[in-house]
Design a protein around this motif. Sequence first.
Motif, short mmCIF file in Angstrom:
data_model
loop_
_atom_site.label_atom_id
_atom_site.label_comp_id
_atom_site.label_asym_id
_atom_site.label_seq_id
_atom_site.Cartn_x
_atom_site.Cartn_y
_atom_site.Cartn_z
N VAL A 225 6.80 2.85 -11.28
CA VAL A 225 6.75 4.27 -11.67
C VAL A 225 6.87 4.44 -13.19
CG1 VAL A 225 8.03 6.45 -11.55
CG2 VAL A 225 7.47 5.23 -9.46
N PRO A 226 7.81 3.78 -13.88
CA PRO A 226 7.96 4.01 -15.33
C PRO A 226 6.70 3.72 -16.15
CG PRO A 226 9.92 2.96 -14.46
CD PRO A 226 8.91 2.94 -13.36
N PRO A 227 6.07 2.53 -16.04
CA PRO A 227 4.89 2.31 -16.88
C PRO A 227 3.73 3.25 -16.57
CG PRO A 227 5.15 0.52 -15.29
CD PRO A 227 6.39 1.33 -15.24
N VAL A 228 3.51 3.55 -15.30
CA VAL A 228 2.41 4.45 -14.94
C VAL A 228 2.70 5.86 -15.45
CG1 VAL A 228 1.14 5.48 -13.01
CG2 VAL A 228 1.77 3.07 -12.93
N MET A 229 3.96 6.30 -15.33
CA MET A 229 4.31 7.65 -15.80
C MET A 229 4.15 7.77 -17.31
SD MET A 229 7.81 9.63 -16.17
CE MET A 229 7.64 9.11 -17.86
N ARG A 230 4.63 6.77 -18.05
CA ARG A 230 4.52 6.82 -19.51
C ARG A 230 3.07 6.76 -19.97
NH1 ARG A 230 9.26 3.36 -19.71
NH2 ARG A 230 7.85 1.59 -19.90
N LEU A 231 2.27 5.93 -19.29
CA LEU A 231 0.86 5.82 -19.66
C LEU A 231 0.11 7.11 -19.36
CD1 LEU A 231 -0.94 3.67 -20.89
CD2 LEU A 231 -1.58 2.96 -18.59
N THR A 232 0.44 7.76 -18.23
CA THR A 232 -0.18 9.05 -17.92
C THR A 232 0.19 10.09 -18.96
OG1 THR A 232 -0.08 8.53 -15.54
CG2 THR A 232 -0.39 10.83 -16.16
N ALA B 55 9.41 0.32 0.73
CA ALA B 55 8.28 0.70 -0.12
C ALA B 55 8.74 1.57 -1.28
CB ALA B 55 7.22 1.43 0.71
N PHE B 56 9.68 2.47 -1.01
CA PHE B 56 10.22 3.32 -2.08
C PHE B 56 10.94 2.47 -3.12
CE2 PHE B 56 13.81 5.87 -3.72
CZ PHE B 56 13.08 6.84 -4.39
N VAL B 57 11.73 1.49 -2.67
CA VAL B 57 12.42 0.60 -3.59
C VAL B 57 11.42 -0.21 -4.41
CG1 VAL B 57 13.95 -1.40 -3.74
CG2 VAL B 57 14.49 0.47 -2.16
N LEU B 58 10.40 -0.72 -3.75
CA LEU B 58 9.40 -1.54 -4.44
C LEU B 58 8.61 -0.72 -5.46
CD1 LEU B 58 8.19 -4.40 -4.50
CD2 LEU B 58 6.55 -3.65 -2.77
N SER C 198 0.83 -1.21 0.00
CA SER C 198 0.00 0.00 0.00
C SER C 198 0.86 1.26 0.00
CB SER C 198 -0.93 0.00 1.22
OG SER C 198 -1.77 -1.12 1.21
N LEU C 199 1.91 1.25 0.82
CA LEU C 199 2.81 2.41 0.85
C LEU C 199 3.56 2.55 -0.47
CD1 LEU C 199 3.77 4.71 2.64
CD2 LEU C 199 5.55 3.19 3.55
N ALA C 200 3.96 1.43 -1.06
CA ALA C 200 4.63 1.48 -2.36
C ALA C 200 3.70 2.02 -3.44
CB ALA C 200 5.13 0.09 -2.74
N LEU C 201 2.41 1.67 -3.38
CA LEU C 201 1.45 2.18 -4.36
C LEU C 201 1.28 3.70 -4.20
CD1 LEU C 201 -0.53 1.34 -6.62
CD2 LEU C 201 -2.31 1.24 -4.86
N LEU C 202 1.28 4.17 -2.96
CA LEU C 202 1.19 5.61 -2.74
C LEU C 202 2.41 6.33 -3.31
CD1 LEU C 202 -0.21 5.79 0.92
CD2 LEU C 202 -1.42 6.22 -1.22
N PHE C 203 3.59 5.74 -3.14
CA PHE C 203 4.80 6.31 -3.75
C PHE C 203 4.68 6.33 -5.27
CE2 PHE C 203 7.36 5.25 0.21
CZ PHE C 203 7.65 6.58 0.49
N THR C 204 4.15 5.25 -5.83
CA THR C 204 3.99 5.18 -7.29
C THR C 204 3.06 6.28 -7.80
OG1 THR C 204 4.34 2.78 -7.29
CG2 THR C 204 3.22 3.72 -9.18
N ILE C 205 1.91 6.44 -7.14
CA ILE C 205 0.96 7.47 -7.57
C ILE C 205 1.56 8.86 -7.38
CG2 ILE C 205 -1.29 8.48 -7.05
CD1 ILE C 205 -2.23 5.68 -6.25
N GLY C 206 2.21 9.07 -6.24
CA GLY C 206 2.76 10.39 -5.95
C GLY C 206 3.91 10.79 -6.85
N LEU C 207 4.62 9.81 -7.41
CA LEU C 207 5.74 10.11 -8.29
C LEU C 207 5.36 10.05 -9.77
CD1 LEU C 207 8.59 8.10 -6.49
CD2 LEU C 207 8.36 10.59 -6.60
N ALA C 208 4.66 8.99 -10.16
CA ALA C 208 4.44 8.72 -11.58
C ALA C 208 3.44 9.67 -12.22
CB ALA C 208 3.97 7.28 -11.77
N ILE C 209 2.30 9.91 -11.56
CA ILE C 209 1.27 10.74 -12.18
C ILE C 209 1.71 12.20 -12.30
CG2 ILE C 209 -1.09 11.61 -11.91
CD1 ILE C 209 -1.89 8.88 -10.90
#
Length: 305
Positions: free
Chosen positions: A184-191, A176-179, A102-113
């Motif tokens: 981050v890359p696929p979500v960022m590119r898709l956004t 969580a940051f490492v995970l 869950s924490l890793a997903l928050l990092f993903t959303i907060g960085l990638a989008i």
Amino acid sequence: MIRYAFRRLLLAAAVAFTVSLAAFLTLHLATDPAQAIAGENATPDVVHQIRVEYGLDRPLTTQYGAWIDDLAHGDLGESYYWHQSVGHLIAQAAPVTFKLASLALLFTIGLAIPLGALAALRPNTWLDRLALSVAVAGQAVPTFWFALMAIVAFAVKLHWFPVAGGGSLAHFVLPAFVLSMRSVPPVMRLTRAGLLEAFESDYIRTARAKGFRGSRLLTRQALRNALLPVISVLAVQLGHKLGGSIIVESVFSLPGIGRLTLDSILGGDIPTVQMLVFVFALIFVGLTFVADLINAWLDPRLRLG
């Protein structure tokens, strides 16, 4: 919406049944459970005795039917390695992995989008190239190497976070940051791609004509449609984090499902491995089902189709 949800639920149930059958057959055909229990140096008589004692001499169809019946009654089986209930082992490890994922997903959303949005707002600029470089680096760097470097930099040198363990929230920040770096890359590119496509659509041209610009145009007009495919990817990425945390949990000594999976594989604990594979599959199916419902709610065309 109800008919759409019912159709997706039937598809999810069919996938879950297929995965349960594949997991059962793969593990039982790939190895001999009785030999795994007895050990490598066991005599044939001991192996045969164990096979009879555990019912492993019955046809595979009978064993699969018994396994499904036990699942229906809430019995997840008994671990050969720890001699405990598999359900108890998973229940002990699951909170750690869910907190980490869950924490890793928050990092993903907060960085990638935000990175994807900034790249779409300033295409073909240094900001766009920087965001794409971060995406390439995130997928190219091995997870175990990045985890070790993060420990050296942020735990050993700077003393910002604990090195290992899971006693507090601070223990989960670094793993969580490492995970999150793998997603981050696929979500960022898709956004970025979704926003660039949205900016070329007719309704965005109309919004611009009405005076919408910059962040107002992004948040109130373009982002909702651009995030439709991102939601599905985030659901899959969360499933990957829940099921693919073996390396991160091993490096940071977190007693989660990933660590339990690794220990079960090394110990030849087939009931636990079999149940974990099935649980991971159910998580993927459930998350995909939820993502489909959210997308259908956001885009009526999916429901009508």
